[in-house]
Write a protein that holds these residues in place. Structure first.
Motif: not given
Lengths: 483, 486
Positions: A83-85, A87-91, B319-320, B324-325, B340
């Protein structure tokens, strides 16, 4: 006291020069307003799916062929989960067990001669976006223009033994990816970034020491300094009886030091697994053959050919093959000059590179065409202009005053080889400088140079120098030698 | 008229006996009346529906109508629909207005079909009863105390209660076929790759497949002609020649070889479902088919394999949804990690969280080989069982579900009992094969039973024909719950 050996392996991220992203149709152009080049796929909206850009695969194949690596006929994209902001898909879609390129090597020049550096693998992956701090107080902005830009991660074996070798390897690879037209090589824009794995061990040891990875080195100077600093830090720790902790470190260019980013204990479990949205990439023999047929001559082969075919020094050949456009320019220029290869090399490495440097221009921004510069060499060779006035023609070409022949005609630079005209000019000068003539005749041979200069001046530099020299000596008669 | 098939409605539209606006109004009025009791729809937009109907009427008047122009359709809320709220049954997307159309929504629009509304579903398609929806459970029109099945429970209830002539669904482990069986309608899960997944919110990417839910096999075939087709935006979409899924509807069944997997008629199957399936098979024999016993030896492993692979894929597909968006974001948090954690803790329901945790676990370092890789190996064995079986028969038949609809709340505390309701459907997804459910009876409580038909890859047209022949000879598919006749 223990002698230490530095061991370095590099991971290079080369941004591939595709027009669109690796899994979407959005543009990869650098510098657009935030999030204007991020489509639904890049934003990871619900329901969107990735589609592989074959241009990225093609570029990976080119690199693989250039470094003599086996190309995996079947390679697989995997999801790297975190997870990181930005990184839109989370992967991140990357490659793990089955990369596209596996193996290969690169020959580099070091202080102690040439050295073969083994390459472990090169795999395709997508870049992440960027977090923007400080735009608004207390908030972090996310720019996803870079999300999904194709990267080729090229991983070397720990074969490098100094910061200088690491830089030589990185430079060779940098030259190669640009040579192959797979990456623009722009390090300021992050198109070519290095991570360095650094460890040290006592000289003679065959086991590897504990390594630290230094992230995101985006210039050769930082790469060199970061490795030097890191090696010193590790040696000091070991000499004080401490142990090295395996960790990821960041290089701070302002302080010229590396510092801990995260230790191995907080390493993520990325939970790699094959991405079910993408089929395995199957590369046919025909695809490889097509790519191979389309490859430019590799720089080291071209360098050897320039030496063999044109009799250039290895040094000149090295300069001319540092950028592909230069080598192409050189060969076109030789053709236009009527085969005067050495003169072409001299003019390119001399006048042309100096002018580009003075004007801080890249070679590709060179305003003089290879055909025109070659023609200028031909005009010097065939005596139309003197070598000296050739430089004037060069300046005029640079200023865009027209073609070589137009400039020679317009500026009246044609060399005077008419012996009558030269003879008349000599007579005039001899009459004007009787004292110097007398000195020469009395044995002061130095005076010849002065007189040549005066005749040349009278001809406005256009007299054929060799002819002038011969005729002047003849008209002066032999000097008498004092005995 | 609410019981008319699509071809009849289509010819009425074509001959201007009725307009699309009138037909749409008819169903919108039924939805107004019956949605409070069924909760089949999450989102309605009557103005948009009527506008689309008016457009369809213009097309019909201009003479450039496609076969289903003007027919209203209900879409499962898993399909992104431009300008419509698309929730996937989750609080996470409670206020998400999709900015683009899923491929099948585009296909339906181009065909001139009218979007009636977005149907309820288990949250992120995870469930077999429609009880995991953030927007409340859906009632089975045959008995409001019973579940309609899931995850496409809203679409199933809408068609069963005649709130829509036809609907879309999606099927990852049985999510079209199981609710079709429990509500007495016909549903088809196509071969993996036949219908584009673009814009369908992913649950388990290697298993998800959209398909039609309707009153009859014929209607499913007509809708398949709209839904199927290659889409370059989905890398798993298959590039094949366009086919007419109605072309084999009238093919007689003489000589058809039906395989009956002994594992599907063993312990766990209720007597009532077994009896109605047997009766349906008798009907097929009368139509000239013969039955042969076959074996799917690895089918008992389907559920464990599925509950490794589907959660593994789901855990990263979801995970998306990170706050955030777009979508839900927790109102109060301390830092990024806290944002999160709270967003996902508050935005996802219990079943979704359970599957994310299972999926995260099976992909973790040290467990991957034992769970994920092992499950992939068994998945291949399960697919091979079918390949072997299709050397002995043309089609496989059996019950769609072990039992008829259960009551709301009956299995919510026992996830494994809930998972077992998909025991006969899951293997089909693991193998990527096409499967159907058609109504074949009613139990003593007047709850429908379903017959499952499983075909070889790309045999949809054949399956639809086999189902249609049965429906020509029987009237189970014409039955509807009395409470919704008015």
């Amino acid at each position: 006291m223990t002698q230490w050996e530095i061991v370095v392996g590099l991971e290079v991220h080369a941004q591939l020069s595709t027009q669109t992203k690796i899994f979407s149709g959005a543009s990869t152009a650098f510098g657009a307003d935030p999030n204007t080049q991020a489509c639904a796929v890049d934003l990871a909206l619900p329901g969107v799916l990735p589609v592989l850009n074959r241009g990225a695969v093609e570029r990976a194949i080119r690199l693989g062929l250039a470094i003599g690596a086996p190309i995996n006929r079947r390679s697989v994209f995997a999801r790297k989960n975190y997870f990181y902001p930005d990184l839109p898909k989370g992967y991140q879609i990357s490659q793990m067990d089955e990369p596209i390129v596996q193996g290969g090597s690169l020959l580099i020049s070091t202080a102690s001669g040439e050295k073969l550096i083994r390459i472990t693998r090169a795999h395709l992956e997508e870049d992440a976006g960027k977090s923007l701090h400080g735009e608004a107080p207390g908030l972090t902005g996310i720019d996803l223009n870079r999300a999904g830009v194709p990267l080729l991660e090229i991983v070397s074996e720990p074969d490098l033994r100094s910061a200088a070798e690491a830089v030589a390897y990185a430079r060779t690879l940098h030259n190669l990816v640009m040579w192959l037209d797979i990456c623009d090589g722009n390090m300021q824009e992050g198109s070519f970034r290095c991570d360095a794995n650094v460890s040290v061990r006592p000289v003679g040891s065959t086991t590897l020491g504990t390594r630290c990875e230094i992230k995101n080195l985006n210039s050769f100077r930082f790469l060199e300094r970061a490795i030097d600093y890191e090696a010193r830090r590790q040696i000091e720790l070991l000499e004080e009886g401490n142990r090295i902790r395996q960790e990821t470190r960041l290089y701070d260019a302002d302080k010229d030091e590396t510092r801990t980013m995260r230790s191995k204990e907080d390493a993520f479990d990325y939970r790699y697994f094959p991405d079910p949205d993408l089929l395995p990439v199957v590369i046919s023999d025909a695809w490889i053959a097509r790519t191979e047929a389309d490859m430019p001559e590799l720089p080291w082969r071209l360098r050897a050919r320039l030496v063999a075919q044109y009799g250039l020094s290895d040094y000149d050949a090295g300069i001319l093959t540092s950028v592909r456009v230069m080598a192409e320019y050189f060969e076109q220029m030789v053709l236009a000059s009527g085969g005067a290869a050495k003169q072409c090399a001299n003019w390119m490495t001399g006048e042309l590179l100096a002018a580009l440097n003075r004007n801080e221009l890249a070679f590709s921004a060179n305003p003089i065409s290879a055909g025109q510069l070659g023609l200028l060499i031909l005009r010097v060779q065939d005596g139309t202009v003197s070598g000296k006035l050739g430089k004037t023609v060069f300046e005029a070409l640079w200023q865009g005053e027209g073609s070589v022949d137009e400039i020679i005609a317009a500026r009246g630079l044609r060399q005077v080889s008419d012996s009558g005209a030269i003879s008349a000019m000599i007579a005039e000068v001899l009459a004007k400088f009787p004292a110097q003539v007398a000195e020469y005749r009395a044995g002061k041979e130095k005076m010849l140079g002065f007189l040549v200069g005066q005749v040349m001046k009278a001809s406005q530099g256009k007299a054929n120098p060799q002819q002038l020299n011969e005729m002047l000596i003849e008209q002066l008669g032999r000097p008498s030698h004092p005995d | 008229m609410i019981n008319y098939g699509l071809s009849r409605l289509s010819s009425m539209l074509a001959s201007r006996q009725i307009s699309s606006v009138e037909l749409t109004q008819l169903f919108l009025e039924r939805i107004q009346r019956y949605n409070p009791s069924t909760n089949a729809f999450i989102t309605l937009n009557e103005a948009a529906s009527l506008e689309a109907a008016a457009q369809a009427d213009m097309r019909l008047a201009d003479g450039n109508a496609a076969p289903l122009t003007g027919i209203p359709i209900a879409h499962k809320d898993i399909f992104c629909t431009e300008g419509w709220r698309t929730t996937c049954g989750s609080k996470m997307l409670e206020n998400f207005i999709a900015p683009y159309d899923a491929h099948i929504i585009t296909q339906c629009k181009q065909a001139g079909m009218v979007n009636l509304g977005k149907t309820n579903m288990d949250e992120f398609a995870m469930g077999s009863s429609n009880e995991t929806s953030y927007f409340g459970a859906v009632s089975n029109p045959w008995d409001l105390a019973a579940v309609p099945g899931g995850s496409s429970g809203g679409s199933a209830a809408a068609v069963a209660a005649r709130l829509a002539p036809v609907a879309t669904g999606s099927d990852t482990g049985g999510s079209i076929r199981q609710p079709a069986a429990l509500t007495g309608i016909t549903g088809l899960k196509p071969t993996y790759g036949v219908v584009s997944r673009y814009g369908m919110i992913a649950f388990a990417s290697s298993l998800d497949q959209a398909g039609p839910m309707a009153k009859s096999a014929e209607d499913c075939a007509l809708l398949m002609n709209v839904l199927a087709g290659f889409d370059a935006r989905d890398s798993t979409s298959l590039e094949r020649q366009t086919e007419d899924y109605t072309r084999l509807l009238d093919q007689p069944l003489a000589g058809l070889k039906i395989g009956l997997p002994r594992e599907f008629f063993a312990a766990g199957l209720s007597d009532e479902v077994a009896r109605s399936v047997e009766a349906a098979l008798d009907e097929y024999r009368k139509l000239g088919a013969q039955t042969v016993e076959i074996s799917l030896p690895n089918s008992s492993l389907s559920i464990p394999v599925y509950y490794v692979l589907a959660p593994a894929e789901a855990s990263t597909n979801l995970s998306r949804f990170d706050g955030v968006r777009y979508g839900y974001r927790a109102p109060n948090y301390d830092d990024l990690d806290d944002m999160y954690e709270k967003t996902r803790a508050q935005g996802f329901g219990a079943e979704v969280k359970r599957r994310i945790m299972i999926g995260t676990y099976v992909l973790s370092h040290g467990y991957y080989d034992a769970y994920y890789l092992q499950a992939q190996k068994i998945r291949r064995l399960i697919a091979q069982d079918f390949t072997q079986a299709f050397t002995q028969c043309d089609v496989i038949m059996g019950p769609t579900t072990p039992d008829t609809a259960f009551n709301r709340g009956e299995k919510t505390d026992d996830p494994v009992a809930m998972y077992l309701s998909d025991i006969y459907t899951i293997a089909v997804n693991l193998a990527g094969l096409p499967g159907m459910s058609i109504p074949c009876g009613l139990d003593h409580r007047n709850r429908p039973t379903g017959l499952q038909l499983i075909g070889n890859y790309f045999s949809e047209a054949h399956l639809l024909g086999i189902a249609h022949q049965f429906q020509q000879a029987t009237d189970w598919h014409e039955r509807m719950p009395d409470a919704f006749r008015g």
